[in-house]
Write a protein that holds these residues in place. Structure first.
Motif, PDB file in Angstrom:
ATOM      1  N   ILE A 377     -11.125  38.081  -4.706  1.00 47.49           N
ATOM      2  CA  ILE A 377     -11.940  37.010  -4.353  1.00 47.49           C
ATOM      3  C   ILE A 377     -13.111  37.546  -3.630  1.00 47.49           C
ATOM      4  O   ILE A 377     -14.319  37.052  -3.600  1.00 47.49           O
ATOM      5  N   LEU A 378     -12.831  38.083  -2.512  1.00 46.35           N
ATOM      6  CA  LEU A 378     -13.902  38.852  -1.657  1.00 46.35           C
ATOM      7  C   LEU A 378     -14.993  39.550  -2.447  1.00 46.35           C
ATOM      8  O   LEU A 378     -16.093  39.653  -2.243  1.00 46.35           O
ATOM      9  N   HIS A 379     -14.511  40.598  -3.338  1.00 44.37           N
ATOM     10  CA  HIS A 379     -15.662  41.653  -3.903  1.00 44.37           C
ATOM     11  C   HIS A 379     -15.618  41.446  -5.277  1.00 44.37           C
ATOM     12  O   HIS A 379     -16.465  42.286  -5.864  1.00 44.37           O
ATOM     13  N   GLY A 380     -14.944  40.639  -6.096  1.00 38.43           N
ATOM     14  CA  GLY A 380     -15.031  40.249  -7.400  1.00 38.43           C
ATOM     15  C   GLY A 380     -14.604  41.567  -8.311  1.00 38.43           C
ATOM     16  O   GLY A 380     -13.954  42.400  -7.772  1.00 38.43           O
ATOM     17  N   VAL A 381     -15.121  41.401  -9.554  1.00 39.55           N
ATOM     18  CA  VAL A 381     -14.696  42.397 -10.711  1.00 39.55           C
ATOM     19  C   VAL A 381     -15.866  43.047 -11.371  1.00 39.55           C
ATOM     20  O   VAL A 381     -16.539  41.884 -11.911  1.00 39.55           O
ATOM     21  N   GLN A 382     -16.146  44.145 -11.491  1.00 35.19           N
ATOM     22  CA  GLN A 382     -17.040  44.671 -12.186  1.00 35.19           C
ATOM     23  C   GLN A 382     -16.504  45.769 -12.951  1.00 35.19           C
ATOM     24  O   GLN A 382     -15.986  46.754 -12.373  1.00 35.19           O
ATOM     25  N   ARG A 383     -16.500  45.664 -14.559  1.00 37.19           N
ATOM     26  CA  ARG A 383     -15.675  46.910 -15.265  1.00 37.19           C
ATOM     27  C   ARG A 383     -16.600  46.963 -16.694  1.00 37.19           C
ATOM     28  O   ARG A 383     -16.640  45.808 -17.175  1.00 37.19           O
ATOM     29  N   LYS A 384     -16.941  48.226 -17.050  1.00 39.47           N
ATOM     30  CA  LYS A 384     -17.686  48.300 -18.147  1.00 39.47           C
ATOM     31  C   LYS A 384     -16.825  49.324 -18.997  1.00 39.47           C
ATOM     32  O   LYS A 384     -16.434  50.387 -18.449  1.00 39.47           O
ATOM     33  N   THR A 385     -16.472  48.952 -20.142  1.00 39.86           N
ATOM     34  CA  THR A 385     -15.872  49.939 -20.882  1.00 39.86           C
ATOM     35  C   THR A 385     -16.399  49.470 -22.586  1.00 39.86           C
ATOM     36  O   THR A 385     -17.080  48.580 -22.635  1.00 39.86           O
ATOM     37  N   GLU A 386     -15.916  50.303 -23.497  1.00 39.64           N
ATOM     38  CA  GLU A 386     -16.235  49.965 -24.818  1.00 39.64           C
ATOM     39  C   GLU A 386     -15.775  48.699 -25.532  1.00 39.64           C
ATOM     40  O   GLU A 386     -16.169  48.147 -26.336  1.00 39.64           O
ATOM     41  N   ALA A 387     -14.747  48.286 -24.847  1.00 37.55           N
ATOM     42  CA  ALA A 387     -14.286  46.949 -25.268  1.00 37.55           C
ATOM     43  C   ALA A 387     -15.186  45.792 -24.741  1.00 37.55           C
ATOM     44  O   ALA A 387     -14.824  44.566 -24.928  1.00 37.55           O
ATOM     45  N   GLY A 388     -16.091  46.081 -23.812  1.00 40.23           N
ATOM     46  CA  GLY A 388     -16.969  45.053 -23.173  1.00 40.23           C
ATOM     47  C   GLY A 388     -16.967  44.958 -21.722  1.00 40.23           C
ATOM     48  O   GLY A 388     -16.272  46.031 -21.290  1.00 40.23           O
ATOM     49  N   ASP A 389     -18.062  44.416 -21.268  1.00 34.93           N
ATOM     50  CA  ASP A 389     -18.207  44.206 -19.925  1.00 34.93           C
ATOM     51  C   ASP A 389     -17.452  43.131 -19.289  1.00 34.93           C
ATOM     52  O   ASP A 389     -17.544  41.895 -20.045  1.00 34.93           O
ATOM     53  N   VAL A 390     -16.727  43.241 -18.276  1.00 30.98           N
ATOM     54  CA  VAL A 390     -16.101  42.216 -17.494  1.00 30.98           C
ATOM     55  C   VAL A 390     -16.610  41.949 -16.114  1.00 30.98           C
ATOM     56  O   VAL A 390     -17.004  43.161 -15.327  1.00 30.98           O
ATOM     57  N   SER A 391     -16.986  40.833 -15.621  1.00 31.84           N
ATOM     58  CA  SER A 391     -17.555  40.556 -14.731  1.00 31.84           C
ATOM     59  C   SER A 391     -17.106  39.016 -14.064  1.00 31.84           C
ATOM     60  O   SER A 391     -17.033  38.306 -14.593  1.00 31.84           O
ATOM     61  N   MET A 392     -16.479  39.426 -12.784  1.00 31.18           N
ATOM     62  CA  MET A 392     -16.251  38.166 -11.798  1.00 31.18           C
ATOM     63  C   MET A 392     -16.980  38.352 -10.614  1.00 31.18           C
ATOM     64  O   MET A 392     -17.101  39.351  -9.860  1.00 31.18           O
ATOM     65  N   PRO A 393     -17.596  37.267 -10.339  1.00 30.88           N
ATOM     66  CA  PRO A 393     -18.618  37.258  -8.874  1.00 30.88           C
ATOM     67  C   PRO A 393     -17.655  37.203  -7.907  1.00 30.88           C
ATOM     68  O   PRO A 393     -16.703  37.017  -7.691  1.00 30.88           O
ATOM     69  N   ASP A 394     -18.428  37.980  -6.595  1.00 27.23           N
ATOM     70  CA  ASP A 394     -17.685  38.042  -5.444  1.00 27.23           C
ATOM     71  C   ASP A 394     -17.977  36.699  -4.812  1.00 27.23           C
ATOM     72  O   ASP A 394     -19.002  36.004  -4.909  1.00 27.23           O
ATOM     73  N   PHE A 395     -17.209  36.234  -3.906  1.00 22.87           N
ATOM     74  CA  PHE A 395     -17.176  35.226  -2.915  1.00 22.87           C
ATOM     75  C   PHE A 395     -17.383  35.248  -1.459  1.00 22.87           C
ATOM     76  O   PHE A 395     -17.209  34.406  -0.678  1.00 22.87           O
ATOM     77  N   SER A 396     -17.870  36.614  -1.122  1.00 19.68           N
ATOM     78  CA  SER A 396     -18.167  36.946   0.390  1.00 19.68           C
ATOM     79  C   SER A 396     -19.503  36.828   0.317  1.00 19.68           C
ATOM     80  O   SER A 396     -20.007  37.223   1.492  1.00 19.68           O
ATOM     81  N   GLY A 397     -20.486  36.426  -0.508  1.00 15.38           N
ATOM     82  CA  GLY A 397     -21.862  36.156  -0.058  1.00 15.38           C
ATOM     83  C   GLY A 397     -22.777  37.077  -0.653  1.00 15.38           C
ATOM     84  O   GLY A 397     -23.980  36.908  -0.319  1.00 15.38           O
ATOM     85  N   HIS A 398     -22.177  38.215  -1.473  1.00 12.02           N
ATOM     86  CA  HIS A 398     -23.209  39.145  -1.845  1.00 12.02           C
ATOM     87  C   HIS A 398     -23.730  38.649  -3.451  1.00 12.02           C
ATOM     88  O   HIS A 398     -24.667  39.389  -3.774  1.00 12.02           O
TER      89      HIS A 398
END
Length: 439
Positions: A377-398
């Motif tokens: 929750i603080l830092h989110g998720v950023q992940r890129k692979t051939e299967a696609g990009d996955v992104s969850m925003p962080d909720f710590s203000g960045h």
């Protein structure tokens, strides 16, 4: 008083690389004739499997030029330039110099490296793979004429000479022999897991000397705010209930349906390293992991991914929903509805394609430890692979989303784990604040 133990734990946990070389090989320099393409291809693959780029590339900068800061309570460890530039990188390194740095933690000028570079794992590399990696760095990596800032730590961490004593007492991988590409699946999986991917660096707890506890191999440990989980064959504490295909899918995409999703340092490892391995090598790793002796966990008494089910959706025909604006204080459910339900659903089922994963049958939510849910929750998720990009925003203000207070994050964590996972962990705002400090 400075927390020296914590400092060394951070230094020992990151995944930094400096290069590799083989004993007994003829020195190779960047100006020499181009080597055989097969050697270059092998070296490129070893560099990927060893995840060199992750720590030696500062975001937005040239590959392998260093400059990435690894924060510790004693100061920032700054990764070095490992391009073949002769003045700022490793262009003047002979193979012997290179081998000493990677396998033994001693750089060309004789100074000791900090164990933020996992040379205790790379010590297990074969001479052939070390040689190929060295040749690849010298002939295929673009030289970058820039020098990162020097690492400056406060006493006693600034005493590199102290690492000599640590090197003497710590356990290192024994060098493998022969052609690693010809190993049988179990031996190949062990080699990849221990020497190249250095999984134990993060997943094995450490003793008072901060060496890996060999009797708790891959049993899980805290890591810079995250918790690197137990990945032994235990069916309660580890991943013994995962199939070989589940492990392969996780390493290839960062997602194992009904089990887990990679975030934080593991997402980086998947993006930069494991997602680029061959299916044969991924299956070899899974084969090896499956036979690692089970280590049960004092806190985990049920498989982390076995908890929870979908909740009942609110039927507005029977009762009108509460307006958030009307609340004097937002509770966990309303904080979840306002910030999480748009992606994960009011019932916690996630999206149909699991881009936003289900919150039940989810290792993060089903863990007895709330650490990774807080960090996600603080830092989110950023992940890129051939299967696609996955992104969850962080909720710590960045990110662009609204920052949540520590109290709101605590309430969401308690609600999510109580509703979909292992139970209410009773996280407080003060505990969430501590995760800000630990990162």
């Amino acid at each position: 008083m400075p927390d020296f133990s914590k400092t060394l734990r951070v230094l020992l946990s990151a995944s930094t690389v400096i290069g590799v070389c083989a004993l007994g090989q003829t020195p190779v320099h960047a100006e020499d004739a181009a080597p055989d393409q097969a050697v270059l291809d092998r070296g490129a693959y070893i560099a990927t499997a060893s995840d060199c780029i992750a720590c030696h590339t500062k975001p937005g900068s040239q590959p392998f030029a260093g400059g990435l800061k690894i924060a510790t309570p004693m100061g920032d460890v700054i990764s070095t330039n490992i391009t073949p530039d002769p003045d700022h990188g490793i262009g003047k390194y002979t193979e012997q110099d290179f081998e000493q740095a990677v396998r033994h933690g001693v750089r060309k000028d004789g100074a000791y490296l900090y164990p933020v570079m996992p040379y205790v794992s790379y010590a297990g590399m074969t001479d052939q793979d070390v040689h190929a990696l060295y040749v690849w760095f010298m002939h295929s990596v673009k030289p970058v004429a820039s020098a990162p800032a020097e690492t400056t730590l406060v006493f006693p961490a600034n005493m590199r000479s102290a690492m000599a004593a640590w090197n003497f007492v710590t356990t290192k991988e024994e060098p493998e022999s022969g052609d690693s590409s010809t190993y049988n699946p179990l031996r190949r999986g062990k080699y990849l897991t221990n020497a190249l991917e250095h999984c134990g660096t993060c997943h094995t707890p450490r003793n008072f000397m901060l060496s890996e506890k060999q009797d708790r191999y891959l049993a899980g440990t805290s890591l810079d705010g995250w918790y690197a989980p137990n990945i032994t064959s235990s069916k309660t504490g580890g991943i013994g209930n995962w199939s070989e295909d589940d492990i392969v899918a996780y390493l290839k995409t960062g997602h194992a349906n009904g089990h887990a999703q990679a975030a934080g340092p593991m997402a980086e490892a998947v993006e930069h390293s494991t997602s680029h391995l061959t299916d044969q090598d991924l299956h070899a790793i899974a084969t090896y992991i499956h036979q690692v002796p089970a280590m049960d966990d004092d806190m985990e008494h049920q498989a982390r991914d076995s908890f929870g089910k979908a909740t009942e959706a609110l039927d507005i025909r029977q009762s009108a929903p509460t307006r958030i604006d009307d609340l004097t204080e937002m509770d966990g459910q309303h904080a979840y509805d306002a910030n999480c339900a748009a992606c994960h659903g009011q019932t916690g089922m996630g999206t149909k394609d699991q881009y936003a994963p289900s919150l039940f049958h989810n290792s993060t939510v089903g863990s007895a430890r709330p650490d990774n849910l807080i960090m996600t929750i603080l830092h989110g998720v950023q992940r890129k692979t051939e299967a696609g990009d996955v992104s969850m925003p962080d909720f710590s203000g960045h990110s662009d989303v609204q920052r949540l207070s520590d109290d709101e994050i605590a309430k969401i964590v308690n609600y999510v784990m109580a509703t979909f996972g292992s139970g209410d962990p009773h996280v407080t705002a003060d505990q969430v604040a501590q995760f800000h400090k630990d990162k």
